[in-house]
Motif scaffolding. Structure first.
Motif, PDB file in Angstrom:
ATOM      1  N   ARG A 194      -9.593  -3.079  -2.645  1.00 56.09           N
ATOM      2  CA  ARG A 194     -10.046  -1.923  -1.872  1.00 56.09           C
ATOM      3  C   ARG A 194     -10.719  -2.444  -0.610  1.00 56.09           C
ATOM      4  O   ARG A 194     -11.546  -3.367  -0.672  1.00 56.09           O
ATOM      5  CB  ARG A 194     -11.038  -1.091  -2.690  1.00 56.09           C
ATOM      6  CG  ARG A 194     -11.617   0.106  -1.938  1.00 56.09           C
ATOM      7  CD  ARG A 194     -12.453   0.962  -2.865  1.00 56.09           C
ATOM      8  NE  ARG A 194     -13.524   0.167  -3.460  1.00 56.09           N
ATOM      9  CZ  ARG A 194     -14.137   0.482  -4.610  1.00 56.09           C
ATOM     10  NH1 ARG A 194     -13.751   1.552  -5.290  1.00 56.09           N
ATOM     11  NH2 ARG A 194     -15.106  -0.280  -5.079  1.00 56.09           N
ATOM     12  N   THR A 195     -10.373  -1.872   0.542  1.00 53.73           N
ATOM     13  CA  THR A 195     -10.923  -2.349   1.802  1.00 53.73           C
ATOM     14  C   THR A 195     -12.436  -2.194   1.830  1.00 53.73           C
ATOM     15  O   THR A 195     -12.969  -1.112   1.580  1.00 53.73           O
ATOM     16  CB  THR A 195     -10.321  -1.574   2.989  1.00 53.73           C
ATOM     17  OG1 THR A 195      -8.901  -1.777   3.005  1.00 53.73           O
ATOM     18  CG2 THR A 195     -10.899  -2.076   4.299  1.00 53.73           C
TER      19      THR A 195
ATOM     20  N   THR B 265       0.868  -1.178   0.000  1.00 52.18           N
ATOM     21  CA  THR B 265       0.000   0.000   0.000  1.00 52.18           C
ATOM     22  C   THR B 265       0.902   1.224   0.000  1.00 52.18           C
ATOM     23  O   THR B 265       2.114   1.121  -0.240  1.00 52.18           O
ATOM     24  CB  THR B 265      -0.960  -0.006   1.210  1.00 52.18           C
ATOM     25  OG1 THR B 265      -1.934   1.025   1.046  1.00 52.18           O
ATOM     26  CG2 THR B 265      -0.226   0.172   2.511  1.00 52.18           C
TER      27      THR B 265
ATOM     28  N   LYS C  95      -7.347   2.904   1.750  1.00 54.61           N
ATOM     29  CA  LYS C  95      -8.350   1.909   1.371  1.00 54.61           C
ATOM     30  C   LYS C  95      -7.836   0.936   0.307  1.00 54.61           C
ATOM     31  O   LYS C  95      -8.413  -0.134   0.108  1.00 54.61           O
ATOM     32  CB  LYS C  95      -9.600   2.608   0.837  1.00 54.61           C
ATOM     33  CG  LYS C  95     -10.407   3.365   1.884  1.00 54.61           C
ATOM     34  CD  LYS C  95     -11.227   2.402   2.718  1.00 54.61           C
ATOM     35  CE  LYS C  95     -12.177   3.126   3.658  1.00 54.61           C
ATOM     36  NZ  LYS C  95     -12.953   2.185   4.493  1.00 54.61           N
ATOM     37  N   HIS C  96      -6.774   1.306  -0.384  1.00 56.06           N
ATOM     38  CA  HIS C  96      -6.307   0.484  -1.504  1.00 56.06           C
ATOM     39  C   HIS C  96      -5.040  -0.290  -1.131  1.00 56.06           C
ATOM     40  O   HIS C  96      -4.134   0.251  -0.489  1.00 56.06           O
ATOM     41  CB  HIS C  96      -6.027   1.367  -2.726  1.00 56.06           C
ATOM     42  CG  HIS C  96      -7.274   1.897  -3.357  1.00 56.06           C
ATOM     43  ND1 HIS C  96      -7.946   1.254  -4.366  1.00 56.06           N
ATOM     44  CD2 HIS C  96      -7.989   3.029  -3.099  1.00 56.06           C
ATOM     45  CE1 HIS C  96      -9.007   1.952  -4.719  1.00 56.06           C
ATOM     46  NE2 HIS C  96      -9.061   3.040  -3.963  1.00 56.06           N
TER      47      HIS C  96
ATOM     48  N   ASN D 255      -4.522   1.284  -9.520  1.00 55.03           N
ATOM     49  CA  ASN D 255      -4.397   2.264  -8.448  1.00 55.03           C
ATOM     50  C   ASN D 255      -2.936   2.693  -8.345  1.00 55.03           C
ATOM     51  O   ASN D 255      -2.091   2.249  -9.125  1.00 55.03           O
ATOM     52  CB  ASN D 255      -4.900   1.693  -7.112  1.00 55.03           C
ATOM     53  CG  ASN D 255      -4.277   0.328  -6.802  1.00 55.03           C
ATOM     54  OD1 ASN D 255      -3.136   0.060  -7.179  1.00 55.03           O
ATOM     55  ND2 ASN D 255      -5.025  -0.531  -6.130  1.00 55.03           N
TER      56      ASN D 255
ATOM     57  N   GLY E 219     -11.231  -7.317   1.608  1.00 55.10           N
ATOM     58  CA  GLY E 219     -11.136  -6.408   0.476  1.00 55.10           C
ATOM     59  C   GLY E 219     -11.934  -6.851  -0.727  1.00 55.10           C
ATOM     60  O   GLY E 219     -12.066  -8.054  -1.004  1.00 55.10           O
TER      61      GLY E 219
END
Length: 333
Positions: free
Chosen positions: A121-122, A27, A70-71, A106, A136
């Motif tokens: 993504r969470t 991340t 979030k990613h 992303n 995710g």
């Protein structure tokens, strides 16, 4: 809720018997720096919608990066990436130094040469005892044919597909005797002879026998050897090389003898190297055919097991692939 009374270390040891894949999850921190950790807690949750999960220790230095961003990307490591797994499992170094990254959907680091990759993504975060569980949504993924790296009982492992119980080489039931097709010696021997069948045809066209092939193979790996040294390397075949055989290879212009330090030493000629190159090329072509039929993962696991078998049955033969310096160290130790 009362805590269990059993030993935490024993509990960890029991859990480690469950074989898993190895992943690196990446991340970016709030300042944009890349963050990555090694994890084997990865698992699938749902196909529709596509969802996966993994967990992170609450004491991990990277926890805030994953909870605030979030990613994240999941990389299922291939057998070629064992060193990378160790790098991302350690602290205090630039883990991404020298790595070539791909551009994903992303802005999260996306590494190459993995068995599979997932851009996520969470969707949910849950507390799970001393860990945070990340669930995710999978936004994108890709996969390769590279065999995956595995982890079992605290050690890296290789995964191989197992035939169904009862599958035999022969369609007819075996005769009533103690010699069965499951004997390791039979399986290893038959596999060897079937693999080198094409090589025998090539050797016949070169008017060489298997003993001469062994000699050329040894000299292609380590040149400038005495006859005793050559015999040390081919001793596992059960045959010894004579001076007469070396003279025959000299007549074929495959080997040349030189006198050095009161020793007769042997080197490959240009023709000898050309012959060895053809042997190696054929062996690699046969291996590629086996990989096409078995799969790269099975072949990698087979090589690993054969190396272990050679090691545990080795009577103390010299290592053909060690350098001269290494041999001197072993001799003086």
């Amino acid at each position: 809720m009362a805590k269990a009374s059993f030993d935490p270390q024993e509990f960890r040891s029991a859990l480690s018997t469950f074989t898993t894949g190895v992943t690196i999850i990446t991340t970016r921190a709030e300042n944009g720096d890349p963050v990555g950790i090694t994890a084997n807690s990865f698992n699938s949750v749902s196909l529709n919608p596509p969802m996966v999960l993994w967990s992170l220790d609450k004491s991990a230095m990277s926890l805030s990066a994953f909870t605030n961003n979030k990613h994240w990307n999941v990389h299922i490591l291939s057998t070629e990436q064992e060193a990378l797994s160790g790098r991302f499992a350690s602290r205090g170094e630039d883990k991404f130094k020298g790595l070539e990254l791909d551009q994903g959907i992303n802005n999260i680091p996306l590494m190459r040469n993995c068995t599979a990759r997932f851009n996520c993504r969470t969707a949910f975060m849950y507390e799970g005892g001393d860990h945070i569980i990340f669930v995710g949504e999978v936004l994108n993924f890709d996969k390769t044919d590279l065999p995956p790296l595995a982890f079992q009982s605290g050690q890296y492992a290789l995964a191989a597909k197992k035939p169904r119980e009862g599958v035999q080489l022969s369609a007819t039931p075996p005769p009533e005797c103690s010699y069965t097709e499951d004997l390791l010696g039979y399986l290893a021997g038959r596999a060897h002879f079937q693999l080198v069948a094409s090589l025998r045809n090539l050797l016949q066209s070169q008017k060489l026998d298997e003993q001469q092939f062994f000699i050329l193979s040894v000299l292609s790996i380590q040149d400038n050897l005495t006859l005793d040294e050559i015999n040390g390397f081919v001793d596992y075949t059960g045959n010894s090389v004579s001076e007469a055989e070396m003279e025959k290879l000299q007549e074929y212009d495959l080997v040349v003898r030189v006198n050095k330090d009161n020793d007769s030493r042997y080197l490959l000629t240009g023709n000898g190297r050309d012959a060895s190159v053809k042997h190696i090329a054929l062996a690699k072509a046969v291996e590629e055919q086996v990989i096409d039929q078995l799969g790269a993962g099975e072949v990698e696991a087979l090589k690993f097991l054969l190396k272990r078998l050679i090691k545990v049955t080795d009577p103390g033969l010299p290592d053909l692939w060690s350098s001269g310096e290494e041999k001197n160290v072993k001799t003086s130790a």
